[in-house]
Design an enzyme around this catalytic site. Structure first.
Site, short mmCIF file in Angstrom:
data_model
loop_
_atom_site.label_atom_id
_atom_site.label_comp_id
_atom_site.label_asym_id
_atom_site.label_seq_id
_atom_site.Cartn_x
_atom_site.Cartn_y
_atom_site.Cartn_z
N GLU A 1 43.40 36.14 79.73
CA GLU A 1 42.15 35.98 80.54
C GLU A 1 41.32 37.33 80.34
OE1 GLU A 1 43.44 35.20 84.34
OE2 GLU A 1 44.26 37.35 84.82
N ASP B 1 37.70 42.59 88.98
CA ASP B 1 36.84 42.10 87.66
C ASP B 1 35.90 42.63 87.36
OD1 ASP B 1 39.10 40.32 88.25
OD2 ASP B 1 37.81 38.66 89.12
#
Length: 496
Positions: free
Chosen positions: A169, A15
């Site tokens: 997301e 991420d």
């Protein structure tokens, strides 16, 4: 032509979020249940990264309950620089939700959290022309907030939820030229992961999707890099554009196994005539960005002679001050037991990420009258250990509900050298076992004083077996009494 190798930050560094300040780049990653949280890296060229700290390095910033499940905790931070300050927003899953911390310097100190009254994970930060602060969350929705007190001033407003694939997301909002671009991940964080983009004239929308979505995906390809997604854009000092993203490098026979976790990759971005980003497949080697002064990489060996622990050392959920010391026995890391088993929460463990497929971890241990050792772990239910207690070394394996001692050997009193060698040679099927395919991703060999006691199949310490979002971490532990470690070495080997 100068080339760079992917991943640019290997091992469990998922991420990624990046920002540029002048000619300096800063990058953060998710840390999940580990303390300290949110590793922070610096680079001058987007390729060579050095960890300079952790954003969440105080218990008051990072609430990780003792009963927090593995792979909960800190998800998907976004790092931005605005109005002379660094801002980081992230989600503490299993605690209080979304919050912001700030600092004038990337090295810190970072502020205590400002909690945001907004549901959703993977929050993003962006500012418009009048100084309004916008947060985007997975879903995808945007809200205008006051970052000083966490109040929501407008919204949340549903804007664009991707092309219809699962789990939209990791939204990131950017003002580029006359457009607001919304970059999202969708398709789930597994093999279907991808990156899509839409744009609008304002953060409120309406957003128009790119005609070529997804702009990046490796699904259903034979690439050695898979699960590409969760991306962030950055414009380099020379005007070129780049994308950082997560990906995996699975190994072994079908379904293959990724053991290092999701890693940070870098790939170039171009803009077409209609103003949409074009992103090619992510390669193991790419032409390098414009050369800058590279940063110094961390040493492979820690002698524990510094006043504090280096920023790459991790502990599950917490690291109480009375559980470790560098001054009690100068030149040694002293660990004190806080729990009696690695199989349960609350134990004393200090480790670092495995960042290469072929590597070796080694440490010099004085067990004293305690029980201590060296472990490679994914979570409390999946770890391999070499442990010393009462004049004996033992190799232990915990795989799901099964815990087994696989080998024992007497050792002399005093310090011993423990080693874990991980290599990607194919496993050899046990003699006489027919129909057994040796298709694991690697072999994990555990040794004491240079004597190998066991070789274990690495597939059981993989995401495909254990589940979750992290990767392997290898480190020192104590589960009874007090023990001391003279040094710890991590040596990557040339990958085959």
């Amino acid at each position: 032509m100068r080339m760079y190798d992917n991943p640019v930050i290997g091992g469990f560094h998922p991420d990624p979020s990046v920002c540029r300040v002048g000619e300096d780049y800063y990058l953060v990653c998710s840390s999940f249940e580990y303390f300290p949280g949110v590793p922070l890296f610096h680079s001058r060229d987007l390729v060579h990264w050095r960890q300079i700290g952790n954003v969440l390095d105080r218990p008051g910033q990072l609430e990780l309950p003792d009963d927090l499940p593995a792979s909960a905790g800190i998800y998907a931070p976004t790092l931005r620089h605005h109005d002379g300050r660094f801002h980081l927003i992230t989600t503490n899953v299993g605690a209080r939700g979304n919050f912001i911390v700030t600092s004038e310097r990337p090295e810190g100190p970072w502020s205590d959290p400002v909690w945001i009254e907004l549901d959703g994970i993977d929050p993003d930060l962006a500012w418009d022309e009048d100084g309004s602060c916008w947060v985007a969350v997975a879903g995808c929705a945007v809200a205008r907030i006051d970052p000083e007190n966490g109040k929501v001033l407008e919204g949340p407003l549903p804007v664009w939820s991707g092309t219809g694939m699962q789990d939209p997301e990791a939204p990131h909002l950017y003002r580029i030229g006359e457009w607001w671009y919304l970059l999202v991940a969708e398709g789930g964080t597994g093999l279907g992961h991808s990156v899509s983009v839409a744009r609008a004239r304002t953060p409120r929308g309406p957003f128009e999707p790119a005609p070529a979505n997804p702009v990046l995906s490796h699904r259903s390809t034979g690439s050695p890099i898979q699960c590409t997604g969760h991306a962030d854009l950055v414009e380099a000092a020379d005007g070129t554009w780049w994308m950082v993203l997560l990906g995996t490098r699975p190994r072994g026979y079908f379904p293959s196994f990724h053991v290092l976790g999701r890693e940070t990759f870098l790939t170039p971005v171009e803009w077409d005539a209609d103003g949409w980003p074009r992103v090619g497949p992510v390669l193991e080697q790419h032409p390098a960005p414009a050369a800058r002064r590279p940063v110094e990489l961390p040493p492979a060996r820690d002698e524990f002679d510094a006043p504090g622990l280096a920023p790459y050392w991790l502990s599950p959920r917490r690291r109480p001050d009375d559980s470790w010391s560098l001054s009690e026995r100068p030149g040694w890391l002293t660990l004190r037991a806080t729990g009696n088993s690695l199989d349960r929460l609350g134990h004393t463990f200090v480790g670092r990420r495995q960042q290469h497929h072929d590597c070796r971890f080694t440490t010099r241990l004085d067990p004293g009258t305690g029980r201590a050792g060296l472990s490679v772990r994914l979570d409390e239910a999946h770890h391999y250990d070499i442990e010393v207690s009462g004049g004996e070394a033992a190799v232990l394996a915990r795989i799901g509900p099964v815990r087994q001692c696989l080998a024992r050997r007497a050792v002399a009193a005093g310090p011993v050298t423990l080693g874990v060698e991980i290599r990607t040679d194919a496993l050899v099927s046990p003699s006489g076992e027919q129909g057994v395919r040796a298709g694991g991703p690697d072999v994990i060999a555990l040794a004491v004083d240079g004597v190998r006691l066991a070789e274990l199949d690495g597939r059981y310490l993989s995401t495909q077996v254990a589940g979750g979002f992290t990767g392997r971490v290898a480190g020192m532990y104590v589960t009874e009494g007090t023990a001391a470690f003279d040094w710890f070495a991590y040596e990557p080997a040339p990958e085959r």
